[in-house]
Scaffold this active site. Structure first.
Site, short mmCIF file in Angstrom:
data_model
loop_
_atom_site.label_atom_id
_atom_site.label_comp_id
_atom_site.label_asym_id
_atom_site.label_seq_id
_atom_site.Cartn_x
_atom_site.Cartn_y
_atom_site.Cartn_z
N ASP A 46 16.71 54.33 61.67
CA ASP A 46 16.90 54.80 60.29
C ASP A 46 18.39 54.87 60.04
O ASP A 46 19.11 55.64 60.69
CB ASP A 46 16.26 56.18 60.10
CG ASP A 46 14.75 56.14 60.24
OD1 ASP A 46 14.16 55.05 60.01
OD2 ASP A 46 14.14 57.17 60.59
N ASP A 60 2.69 55.07 56.58
CA ASP A 60 3.26 56.35 57.01
C ASP A 60 2.14 57.37 56.99
O ASP A 60 1.50 57.58 55.95
CB ASP A 60 4.38 56.79 56.06
CG ASP A 60 5.61 55.90 56.17
OD1 ASP A 60 5.80 55.30 57.24
OD2 ASP A 60 6.37 55.81 55.20
#
Length: 261
Positions: free
Chosen positions: A134, A15
């Site tokens: 998500d 990330d």
């Protein structure tokens, strides 16, 4: 070659925020985890099957993924490599593939305009298109039931989409893989979201990459023995040296999970 394709993949996820690798818990509380180029290099040497590079604030900050960083990472890698974050049209997706990525991942932009998946699959081929989803298990108001809903904007905004229905639509539109991140499990190291991963991996005909909750070898053994997930993705356990990729793969191999050693 066919045999190798059936082996379960281990994918470290980087990330990226402001050019650095970061990691949080349940999508918040980010801390620095190092230089993405150096980490990418290490993971390739350690035997990671693929890498995933997500510019986690690109969509929120309305800017494009860092193409120069993609070039730099691609120059040190010899394994497949997915890039996501802020990709909202075919033009940018092509630039990222040209910069050296093997696949692109789309999330918020695909939810807002699902036709994007069709366009990307048509231009790049389904094998290059990963839809990142998500998901969060939430209680339905005034009932004792719960449902899996899709969130966008780095987990900030709930949508009206139900996760399984959305993933099926993504497959129909040409997605080559689903990267399923359980927000309830993200960063907790308490194990993957086995129930929804199992349902999706049985109902869809494209690979499911499970993300969120991997904390030890047993979690990966459970993932691969109790679901049909094709890959397990994790971040902090790798970044902070808690479970090096070679150790995980050796332990999975000993547990009877087919992995590339």
């Amino acid at each position: 070659m066919q045999n190798n394709m059936l082996k379960k993949r281990i994918i470290p996820c980087l990330d990226i925020k402001d050019g650095r690798t970061v990691k949080g818990i349940n999508f918040v509380g980010l801390r620095d985890a190092g230089d993405p180029v150096e980490l990418a290099k290490q993971y390739a040497l350690q035997g990671a099957d693929e890498l995933c590079f997500l510019d986690i604030t690109a969509t929120i900050e309305k800017r494009e993924t860092l193409v120069p960083l993609v070039k730099e990472i691609a120059s040190v890698l010899n394994i497949p490599f997915t890039v996501g974050g802020g990709i909202n049209d075919v033009k940018l997706a092509k630039e990222i593939i040209k910069a050296g990525a093997d696949k692109i991942a789309v999330n918020s932009a695909a939810v807002k305009r699902p036709e994007l998946i069709n366009e990307l699959a048509q231009e790049l081929g389904s094998q290059c298109v990963v839809v990142a989803v998500d998901t969060k298990l939430i209680e339905v108001d005034n009932t004792d039931k719960s449902t899996n809903k899709v969130f966008i904007g780095g987990g900030r905004f709930e949508t009206d989409k139900e996760t399984i229905t959305w993933c099926k639509e993504c497959e129909t539109r040409g997605a080559g893989e689903i990267l399923l991140t359980s927000m309830n499990h993200d960063g907790t190291k308490n194990g993957f979201a086995l129930e929804i991963t199992d349902v999706l991996s049985r109902e869809l005909n494209i690979p499911i990459i499970a993300s969120g909750g991997g904390g030890n070898t047993q979690h990966f053994v459970d993932l691969f023995s109790k679901t049909h997930a094709s890959a397990g993705l994790a971040a902090s356990i790798f970044h902070f040296g808690e479970l090096p990729v070679p150790d995980l793969k050796n332990q999975l191999n000993e547990a009877g999970v087919a992995v590339r050693i």
